[in-house]
Design an enzyme around this catalytic site. Structure first.
Site, PDB file in Angstrom:
ATOM      1  N   SER A  15       0.450  -1.565   0.565  1.00 22.50           N
ATOM      2  CA  SER A  15       0.120  -0.140  -0.326  1.00 22.50           C
ATOM      3  C   SER A  15       0.978   0.810  -0.332  1.00 22.50           C
ATOM      4  O   SER A  15       0.482   2.368  -0.308  1.00 22.50           O
ATOM      5  CB  SER A  15      -0.755  -0.567   1.304  1.00 22.50           C
ATOM      6  OG  SER A  15      -0.175   0.505   2.029  1.00 22.50           O
ATOM      7  N   ASN A  16       1.990   1.341   0.919  1.00 17.50           N
ATOM      8  CA  ASN A  16       2.857   2.655   0.131  1.00 17.50           C
ATOM      9  C   ASN A  16       3.306   1.957  -0.790  1.00 17.50           C
ATOM     10  O   ASN A  16       3.870   3.605  -1.327  1.00 17.50           O
ATOM     11  CB  ASN A  16       4.331   2.314   2.074  1.00 17.50           C
ATOM     12  CG  ASN A  16       3.457   2.766   2.989  1.00 17.50           C
ATOM     13  OD1 ASN A  16       3.223   3.843   3.569  1.00 17.50           O
ATOM     14  ND2 ASN A  16       3.326   1.948   3.877  1.00 17.50           N
ATOM     15  N   ARG A  94      12.958  -7.957   4.738  1.00 16.00           N
ATOM     16  CA  ARG A  94      14.713  -8.405   4.651  1.00 16.00           C
ATOM     17  C   ARG A  94      15.802  -7.985   5.567  1.00 16.00           C
ATOM     18  O   ARG A  94      15.789  -6.427   5.497  1.00 16.00           O
ATOM     19  CB  ARG A  94      15.280  -9.350   3.344  1.00 16.00           C
ATOM     20  CG  ARG A  94      14.578  -9.578   2.431  1.00 16.00           C
ATOM     21  CD  ARG A  94      14.555 -11.519   3.259  1.00 16.00           C
ATOM     22  NE  ARG A  94      15.761 -12.125   2.569  1.00 16.00           N
ATOM     23  CZ  ARG A  94      16.129 -13.128   3.975  1.00 16.00           C
ATOM     24  NH1 ARG A  94      15.047 -13.537   4.211  1.00 16.00           N
ATOM     25  NH2 ARG A  94      17.369 -13.741   3.345  1.00 16.00           N
ATOM     26  N   LEU A  96      19.239  -6.666   5.497  1.00 16.33           N
ATOM     27  CA  LEU A  96      20.465  -5.785   3.743  1.00 16.33           C
ATOM     28  C   LEU A  96      21.498  -5.481   5.533  1.00 16.33           C
ATOM     29  O   LEU A  96      21.784  -5.483   6.206  1.00 16.33           O
ATOM     30  CB  LEU A  96      19.732  -4.749   3.615  1.00 16.33           C
ATOM     31  CG  LEU A  96      18.319  -4.852   2.705  1.00 16.33           C
ATOM     32  CD1 LEU A  96      18.666  -3.419   2.281  1.00 16.33           C
ATOM     33  CD2 LEU A  96      18.929  -5.394   1.812  1.00 16.33           C
ATOM     34  N   ASN A 110      13.106   4.367   4.131  1.00 16.79           N
ATOM     35  CA  ASN A 110      11.779   3.213   5.430  1.00 16.79           C
ATOM     36  C   ASN A 110      11.414   4.050   5.649  1.00 16.79           C
ATOM     37  O   ASN A 110      11.617   4.920   6.106  1.00 16.79           O
ATOM     38  CB  ASN A 110      12.676   2.227   5.340  1.00 16.79           C
ATOM     39  CG  ASN A 110      12.759   1.197   6.368  1.00 16.79           C
ATOM     40  OD1 ASN A 110      11.731   0.549   6.045  1.00 16.79           O
ATOM     41  ND2 ASN A 110      12.524   0.587   7.257  1.00 16.79           N
ATOM     42  N   HIS A 112       9.036   3.022   8.554  1.00 17.47           N
ATOM     43  CA  HIS A 112       8.506   2.219   9.917  1.00 17.47           C
ATOM     44  C   HIS A 112       7.275   2.802  10.850  1.00 17.47           C
ATOM     45  O   HIS A 112       7.236   4.009  10.903  1.00 17.47           O
ATOM     46  CB  HIS A 112       9.747   2.965  10.909  1.00 17.47           C
ATOM     47  CG  HIS A 112      10.082   1.873  11.997  1.00 17.47           C
ATOM     48  ND1 HIS A 112       9.835   0.115  12.335  1.00 17.47           N
ATOM     49  CD2 HIS A 112       9.321   1.949  12.955  1.00 17.47           C
ATOM     50  CE1 HIS A 112       9.770  -0.003  13.243  1.00 17.47           C
ATOM     51  NE2 HIS A 112       9.491   0.859  14.277  1.00 17.47           N
ATOM     52  N   ASP A 148      16.555  -0.280  11.598  1.00 13.27           N
ATOM     53  CA  ASP A 148      15.366   1.309  12.286  1.00 13.27           C
ATOM     54  C   ASP A 148      16.170   2.459  12.475  1.00 13.27           C
ATOM     55  O   ASP A 148      15.526   3.035  13.994  1.00 13.27           O
ATOM     56  CB  ASP A 148      14.315   0.796  13.014  1.00 13.27           C
ATOM     57  CG  ASP A 148      13.342  -0.316  12.252  1.00 13.27           C
ATOM     58  OD1 ASP A 148      13.709  -0.438  11.058  1.00 13.27           O
ATOM     59  OD2 ASP A 148      13.045  -1.098  12.868  1.00 13.27           O
ATOM     60  N   GLU A 177       1.109   6.998   7.160  1.00 13.92           N
ATOM     61  CA  GLU A 177       2.038   6.412   6.253  1.00 13.92           C
ATOM     62  C   GLU A 177       2.087   6.827   4.817  1.00 13.92           C
ATOM     63  O   GLU A 177       3.142   7.324   3.505  1.00 13.92           O
ATOM     64  CB  GLU A 177       2.387   5.178   6.207  1.00 13.92           C
ATOM     65  CG  GLU A 177       3.319   4.356   7.589  1.00 13.92           C
ATOM     66  CD  GLU A 177       2.981   2.630   7.809  1.00 13.92           C
ATOM     67  OE1 GLU A 177       3.307   2.449   6.637  1.00 13.92           O
ATOM     68  OE2 GLU A 177       2.410   2.649   8.846  1.00 13.92           O
TER      69      GLU A 177
HETATM   70  C1  GRF Z   1       4.270  -0.364   7.429  1.00 16.25           C
HETATM   71  O1  GRF Z   1       3.153  -0.363   7.992  1.00 16.25           O
HETATM   72  C2  GRF Z   1       5.102  -0.121   6.560  1.00 16.25           C
HETATM   73  O2  GRF Z   1       5.190   0.563   7.675  1.00 16.25           O
HETATM   74  C3  GRF Z   1       5.896  -1.404   7.189  1.00 16.25           C
HETATM   75  O3  GRF Z   1       5.618  -2.502   6.883  1.00 16.25           O
HETATM   76  C4  GRF Z   1       3.681  -1.838   6.532  1.00 16.25           C
HETATM   77  C5  GRF Z   1       4.429  -2.506   4.888  1.00 16.25           C
HETATM   78  O4  GRF Z   1       2.707  -2.300   4.301  1.00 16.25           O
HETATM   79  N1  GRF Z   1       7.334  -1.023   6.969  1.00 16.25           N
HETATM   80  P1  GRF Z   1       2.002  -1.676   2.904  1.00 16.25           P
HETATM   81  O5  GRF Z   1       3.524  -3.390   2.499  1.00 16.25           O
HETATM   82  O6  GRF Z   1       3.091  -0.793   2.147  1.00 16.25           O
HETATM   83  O7  GRF Z   1       0.713  -1.496   2.578  1.00 16.25           O
END
Ligand code: GRF
Length: 219
Positions: A15-16, A94, A96, A110, A112, A148, A177
């Site tokens: 979704s991101n 994963r 890295l 990234n 988080h 992180d 996000e």
């Molecule tokens: C999100 O909550 C992101 O912050 C975390 O994993 C989730 C991924 O969701 N790292 P999507 O695959 O982007 O829907």
């Protein structure tokens, strides 16, 4: 405007990734999404990327056994073939190696689902509820070898509700996000997010003294 060439690495839902693809459609967006790579063939986000007309690749980590560097060399090959110069991790599950992270230093970001440095790692929403925090949120940061832990580019905070569940909180965090990830990629692609002495400085950031009260109360 010459657009930077960004790739998105996913493992699942994406979704991101979809939020980044949607933002990058704007003519004035400084990056194009030139590739989506999944480390799992069954990642649901792959279909969404293809439907959006984005080139995709699968580098299945399972095919490389325990050899993380061999997996990463294959991944790097896909990135090189597309001339990628910014990497966005979006639900990429994963770890890295230092080799790969160092190669992409300052060019890999990234997202988080917590206000770092609080709640690194997994299950952030359940842990935030268990800790009783009143404010929670999301962070976009540069990637460094330690998980992180890289310089923070952008964060968004939301109040925790008295009756929240981890699922409800996750859904509200996910919504922010989807706002901050495209904004952070814009800052990086424009060169406005710079690492100075291990911290990220944003050129042109405004001072804002807005207060977020969590929970909302009638004083
Ligand atoms: C999100 O909550 C992101 O912050 C975390 O994993 C989730 C991924 O969701 N790292 P999507 O695959 O982007 O829907």
């Amino acid at each position: 405007m010459t657009k930077r060439r960004a790739a998105i690495l996913i493992s699942g839902r994406g979704s991101n990734m979809a939020a980044l693809i949607a933002a990058a459609r704007a003519a004035d967006y400084p990056a194009e999404i030139a590739l989506v790579v999944a480390n799992r063939p069954q990642a649901a986000g792959l279909a969404a990327a293809r439907a959006a007309g984005i080139p995709t690749a699968v580098v299945d980590h399972a095919a490389f056994g325990q050899d993380r560097e061999a997996f990463e060399r294959a991944l790097q090959g896909e990135l090189d073939a597309r001339g990628i110069d910014i990497l966005c991790l979006a639900g990429f599950m994963r770890l890295l190696t230092t080799w790969f992270v160092t190669h992409w230093e300052g060019r890999m970001i990234n997202i988080h689902p917590a206000l770092l440095p609080a709640f690194k790692g997994l299950d952030t929403h359940a842990r935030a509820l268990a800790a009783g925090v009143k404010i929670h949120g999301a962070t976009v940061h540069f990637v460094v070898p330690e998980m992180d832990s890289g310089p923070i580019i952008l964060q968004a905070a939301i109040p925790v509700h008295e009756d929240d569940t981890a699922e409800a909180l996750a859904a509200r965090v996910l919504a922010v996000e989807h706002t901050i990830y495209p904004a952070a990629l814009r800052l990086v692609a424009e060169g406005r997010a710079r690492i100075v002495d291990g911290r990220c400085r944003i050129d042109g950031a405004r001072a804002d003294d807005h207060i977020l009260l969590g929970p909302a109360i009638d004083a």
